[in-house]
Motif scaffolding. Structure first.
Motif, PDB file in Angstrom:
ATOM      1  N   UNK A   1      79.841  68.479  32.601  1.00 53.70           N
ATOM      2  CA  UNK A   1      80.721  68.211  33.740  1.00 53.70           C
ATOM      3  C   UNK A   1      80.205  67.089  34.616  1.00 53.70           C
ATOM      4  N   UNK A   2      78.904  67.054  34.838  1.00 50.74           N
ATOM      5  CA  UNK A   2      78.319  65.992  35.662  1.00 50.74           C
ATOM      6  C   UNK A   2      78.352  64.653  34.937  1.00 50.74           C
ATOM      7  N   UNK A   3      78.135  64.649  33.634  1.00 47.84           N
ATOM      8  CA  UNK A   3      78.226  63.388  32.883  1.00 47.84           C
ATOM      9  C   UNK A   3      79.648  62.847  32.929  1.00 47.84           C
ATOM     10  N   UNK A   4      80.640  63.739  32.913  1.00 50.50           N
ATOM     11  CA  UNK A   4      82.018  63.267  33.013  1.00 50.50           C
ATOM     12  C   UNK A   4      82.260  62.636  34.378  1.00 50.50           C
ATOM     13  N   UNK A   5      81.652  63.169  35.418  1.00 47.40           N
ATOM     14  CA  UNK A   5      81.786  62.556  36.745  1.00 47.40           C
ATOM     15  C   UNK A   5      81.110  61.194  36.791  1.00 47.40           C
ATOM     16  N   UNK A   6      79.970  61.056  36.105  1.00 46.65           N
ATOM     17  CA  UNK A   6      79.320  59.742  36.011  1.00 46.65           C
ATOM     18  C   UNK A   6      80.263  58.748  35.344  1.00 46.65           C
ATOM     19  N   UNK A   7      80.914  59.185  34.257  1.00 42.65           N
ATOM     20  CA  UNK A   7      81.847  58.312  33.547  1.00 42.65           C
ATOM     21  C   UNK A   7      82.992  57.871  34.456  1.00 42.65           C
TER      22      UNK A   7
END
Length: 307
Positions: free
Chosen positions: A151-157
């Motif tokens: 979920x956090x990596x998707x926010x980074x993206x």
């Protein structure tokens, strides 16, 4: 990050298809695409696997040539306005170096992905900080992507995609492989980007449910032809049953909440991935927006990552 100023494009259609068709070899993927997607909308591209959802997004980005017709994006032929588009590919987490920090990843949205060492200006770092703050990961700036949940990596993206203040944000299956809480937070973030920053948003999605509170319309690929309609017309039991090849019900409660559920005449013993009433209430509390009185009731995919 700031609300976008008025320009001549505002109030017009963001994406326009005119008799557009795409082939792969001798096979027609889809054809006779004639529709327009309004600026300021939140639109899903929906359909079963293999119908050409990602192909459509690639055509809009000018990455895939049309067999016939035309696609205009932000008033320019497809591919010519990409600097005004933020794009989050489905393969983001596997394509990007997991040793990069969140901040380094977001800065790529400004410096590009060229090899070598690029000096970072103070202004660029400030813009990256603003983007990370907006998506709620400012405190994770120094973390490597390998240390972050799905979920956090998707926010980074998403932060990388919005750091250059695009007018159009395009995301390919942004909720895939996320747990329920992460899906909900990403949907809520997309609502904020649309409402607070005025971004037009387009999402490739296999499942509509989690996005129902924020969608204004959908492009659906049916029988080899793409169509566009506002959500009131898309949320039709007969259409969705035809679209997904299985019985689907659209249920409206006395409170006006809307659910898309598998039909009750599914074979006995058929596994059904349904949210509990408590989960639905929680989604309604966090993700509900005044313009769309819709609530989620089913089918997140994989929930292996915890945020």
């Amino acid at each position: 990050m700031g609300a976008q100023t008025q320009d001549p494009q505002d109030g017009r259609d963001a994406i326009v298809f005119r008799d557009a068709a795409v082939r792969r070899g001798e096979k027609v993927i889809w054809q006779h695409g004639n529709f327009a997607i309004p600026a300021g909308s939140v639109t899903a591209i929906v359909g079963t696997n293999g119908t050409g959802k990602t192909t459509m997004m690639k055509a809009e980005l000018g990455l895939l040539p049309l067999a016939s017709g035309s696609v205009t994006v932000l008033g320019r032929p497809a591919g010519e306005a990409n600097r005004l588009i933020g794009y989050v590919p489905q393969s983001y987490t596997s394509d990007i170096d997991s040793n990069l920090t969140a901040e380094q990843s977001v800065l790529l949205g400004l410096t590009g992905t060229r090899f070598g060492i690029h000096p970072i200006t103070r202004a660029q770092r400030e813009r990256a900080t603003q983007a990370m703050s907006f998506v709620g990961i400012a405190d994770k700036a120094r973390y490597r992507l390998s240390e972050l949940s799905g979920g956090l990596r998707q926010r980074v993206a998403i932060a990388q995609a919005i750091v250059s203040d695009p007018k159009l944000l395009m995301l390919d299956e942004p909720l895939a492989n996320l747990d329920l809480a992460s899906q909900r937070s990403v949907a809520h973030l997309l609502a904020r980007l649309n409402q607070e920053l005025g971004m037009t948003i387009q999402v490739v999605a296999h499942d509509l449910n989690m996005l129902l509170p924020i969608l204004t319309g959908a492009v659906y690929l049916l029988d080899g032809h793409p169509h566009y309609a506002d959500m009131r017309k898309v949320l039709d039991s007969k259409l969705l049953t035809h679209l997904y090849g299985t019985n689907v019900q659209v249920v409206t409660t006395p409170q006006g909440d809307m659910f898309v559920t598998p039909s009750l005449d599914e074979p006995e013993g058929q596994p059904m991935d349904m949210h509990t009433a408590a989960e639905v209430a929680e989604l309604h509390h966090h993700a509900h927006t005044p313009s769309m009185h819709h609530t989620d009731h089913a089918a997140p995919t994989d929930r292996s990552h915890k945020e």
